[in-house]
Design a protein around this motif. Structure first.
Motif, PDB file in Angstrom:
ATOM      1  N   CYS A  58       0.810  -1.232   0.000  1.00  0.00           N
ATOM      2  CA  CYS A  58       0.000   0.000   0.000  1.00  0.00           C
ATOM      3  C   CYS A  58       0.839   1.276   0.000  1.00  0.00           C
ATOM      4  CB  CYS A  58      -0.929   0.041   1.209  1.00  0.00           C
ATOM      5  SG  CYS A  58      -2.281  -1.136   1.116  1.00  0.00           S
ATOM      6  N   GLN A  59       1.951   1.285   0.753  1.00  0.00           N
ATOM      7  CA  GLN A  59       2.722   2.519   0.907  1.00  0.00           C
ATOM      8  C   GLN A  59       3.383   2.931  -0.407  1.00  0.00           C
ATOM      9  OE1 GLN A  59       2.864   4.164   3.876  1.00  0.00           O
ATOM     10  NE2 GLN A  59       4.081   5.823   3.064  1.00  0.00           N
ATOM     11  N   ILE A  74      -6.914   2.091  -2.452  1.00  0.00           N
ATOM     12  CA  ILE A  74      -7.106   1.475  -1.135  1.00  0.00           C
ATOM     13  C   ILE A  74      -8.470   0.784  -1.043  1.00  0.00           C
ATOM     14  CG2 ILE A  74      -8.086   3.463   0.120  1.00  0.00           C
ATOM     15  CD1 ILE A  74      -5.141   1.453   1.510  1.00  0.00           C
ATOM     16  N   GLU A  75      -9.450   1.264  -1.826  1.00  0.00           N
ATOM     17  CA  GLU A  75     -10.797   0.663  -1.730  1.00  0.00           C
ATOM     18  C   GLU A  75     -10.837  -0.777  -2.242  1.00  0.00           C
ATOM     19  OE1 GLU A  75     -10.808   3.256  -5.494  1.00  0.00           O
ATOM     20  OE2 GLU A  75     -10.056   3.404  -3.443  1.00  0.00           O
ATOM     21  N   ASP A 134      -0.865   7.191   8.505  1.00  0.00           N
ATOM     22  CA  ASP A 134      -1.836   7.636   7.509  1.00  0.00           C
ATOM     23  C   ASP A 134      -2.271   6.476   6.604  1.00  0.00           C
ATOM     24  OD1 ASP A 134      -3.327   9.853   6.464  1.00  0.00           O
ATOM     25  OD2 ASP A 134      -2.086   9.675   4.655  1.00  0.00           O
ATOM     26  N   THR A 135      -1.291   5.651   6.192  1.00  0.00           N
ATOM     27  CA  THR A 135      -1.609   4.470   5.371  1.00  0.00           C
ATOM     28  C   THR A 135      -2.528   3.522   6.151  1.00  0.00           C
ATOM     29  OG1 THR A 135       0.495   4.625   4.208  1.00  0.00           O
ATOM     30  CG2 THR A 135      -0.584   2.493   4.145  1.00  0.00           C
ATOM     31  N   ARG A 183      -4.556   4.317   8.632  1.00  0.00           N
ATOM     32  CA  ARG A 183      -5.893   4.937   8.772  1.00  0.00           C
ATOM     33  C   ARG A 183      -6.751   4.662   7.541  1.00  0.00           C
ATOM     34  NH1 ARG A 183      -3.017   9.662  10.255  1.00  0.00           N
ATOM     35  NH2 ARG A 183      -2.738   9.595  12.515  1.00  0.00           N
ATOM     36  N   LYS A 184      -6.127   4.812   6.373  1.00  0.00           N
ATOM     37  CA  LYS A 184      -6.869   4.568   5.119  1.00  0.00           C
ATOM     38  C   LYS A 184      -7.330   3.113   5.052  1.00  0.00           C
ATOM     39  CE  LYS A 184      -4.514   8.147   2.447  1.00  0.00           C
ATOM     40  NZ  LYS A 184      -3.214   8.398   1.813  1.00  0.00           N
ATOM     41  N   ALA A 185      -6.431   2.202   5.436  1.00  0.00           N
ATOM     42  CA  ALA A 185      -6.776   0.774   5.397  1.00  0.00           C
ATOM     43  C   ALA A 185      -7.912   0.444   6.356  1.00  0.00           C
ATOM     44  CB  ALA A 185      -5.545  -0.065   5.722  1.00  0.00           C
ATOM     45  N   GLN A 214     -10.507   1.910   6.916  1.00  0.00           N
ATOM     46  CA  GLN A 214     -11.846   2.141   6.352  1.00  0.00           C
ATOM     47  C   GLN A 214     -12.420   0.839   5.787  1.00  0.00           C
ATOM     48  OE1 GLN A 214     -11.884   5.636   3.559  1.00  0.00           O
ATOM     49  NE2 GLN A 214      -9.760   5.790   4.236  1.00  0.00           N
TER      50      GLN A 214
END
Length: 344
Positions: free
Chosen positions: A254-255, A261-262, A292-293, A295-297, A299
């Motif tokens: 992801c990074q 990310i969805e 931050d990465t 946090r996005k995950a 979701q």
């Protein structure tokens, strides 16, 4: 109480310069015989210590006892001739000189089991052990015997299952199968690749992972990534079927990647090792960038199923950079743990 957001690495860590030439894949050993065995054990201790000092929760051997994540396993099998080499295209990206399958492949003896026992003696922490996946193994060979990628993959799946069962008995808590080939050969993955992986994990009680990445930070891979456009949607092809599989954890990148990310929504319900450290750069992430990465995950992944990790192995990096990245991973996970505890 079980640790929330347990951190781990995807696989390799840089080797000490006295064992092999640093910052280089396929680097030859600098030692021989008994001295090499001792050197590998010392390097494994060092890799473990560096993970522990950085606060990594699920530790590994850092792949210190192997030259390469695929070929070291294959070297121990019969039916493969390392003298008789052919040039093949690996993952449709680069040419490499690889050994030839000349007869039925079989595992004569355990490959990594003694190393795993040694690591188990050194730590009380959960241990993760990486093995090459069947499809990535066939992609790193020239097959002059089975003449069928699928047939050879099934043979490797049986062999991997034998090894995995012995690793589990040696005290390994999580067994990971590295399948970068899953990002390339989508039709084969869905036709038989995931089924082969299911065969490799058959009967295991420990947790299992499939690691699918965009490769080490080597030129052939970084050049390929430039051709993938602004959105990397490769995972979309294989996630639906993986979501239905028996694999416990899916490890992905992801990074700093262009993976939307969805796409994680496609594997909801699975545990996810989220790559929050870019291994294709020497720049060390800040703890906040890692957070931050994550946090996005979050979701798309429940907090109790999120495992912060690196994008891929770190063998080609310097030890100093790898150390910094491990610390950033731990610090970023810590930020999110505190936020979750505070109910944010």
């Amino acid at each position: 109480m079980k640790q929330l957001l347990p951190t781990s690495t995807a696989g390799s860590l840089p080797k000490p310069s006295w064992l092999a030439e640093p910052e280089k894949l396929w680097s030859p050993w600098k030692l021989q015989g008994e001295t090499l065995t001792e050197g590998k054990e010392d390097a494994l201790r060092v890799a473990l210590q560096e993970q522990q000092q950085a606060g990594i929760d699920i530790v590994s051997d850092g792949e210190q006892t192997r030259q390469h994540f695929v070929t070291t396993f294959i070297e121990h099998l019969s039916g493969v001739d390392f003298e008789n080499r052919k040039t093949v295209r690996i993952r449709d990206r680069y040419d490499a000189s690889v050994p030839t399958v000349i007869g039925p492949v079989a595992r004569q003896k355990p490959v990594f089991v003694d190393d795993a026992k040694f690591l188990r003696q050194q730590t009380d922490k959960p241990i993760k052990w990486a093995l090459p996946g069947p499809m990535t193994m066939i992609d790193t060979l020239y097959d002059d015997h089975y003449k069928s990628r699928e047939k050879l993959a099934w043979e490797f799946a049986k062999i991997l299952n034998q090894e995995a069962k012995e690793l589990e008995a040696a005290g390994v808590n999580i067994i990971q199968f590295d399948e970068p080939a899953f990002n390339v050969f989508f039709d084969e993955v869905n036709a038989w690749g995931i089924a082969c992986l299911e065969r490799a994990i058959e009967g295991l009680k420990c947790e299992t992972v499939v690691h699918i990445c965009y490769g080490y930070g080597i030129k052939a891979n970084t050049d390929w990534k430039k051709t993938l456009g602004s959105e990397w949607r490769q995972y979309e092809e294989v996630f639906p079927k993986l979501q239905q599989s028996s694999i416990d954890i899916i490890s992905l990148e992801c990074q700093n990647s262009h993976v939307p990310i969805e796409l994680l929504e496609l594997i909801r319900g699975k545990k996810v090792m989220v790559g929050a450290i870019d291994v294709a750069t020497n720049r060390i992430e800040t703890a906040e960038e890692v957070a931050d990465t994550l946090r996005k995950a979050l979701q798309f992944v429940d907090a109790d199923k999120l495992y912060p990790c690196t994008n891929c192995g770190m063998a080609p990096l310097s030890r100093k950079v790898a150390r910094g990245k491990l610390k950033a991973l731990s610090a970023g996970a810590d930020i999110i743990r505190k936020e979750l505890a505070a109910g944010k």
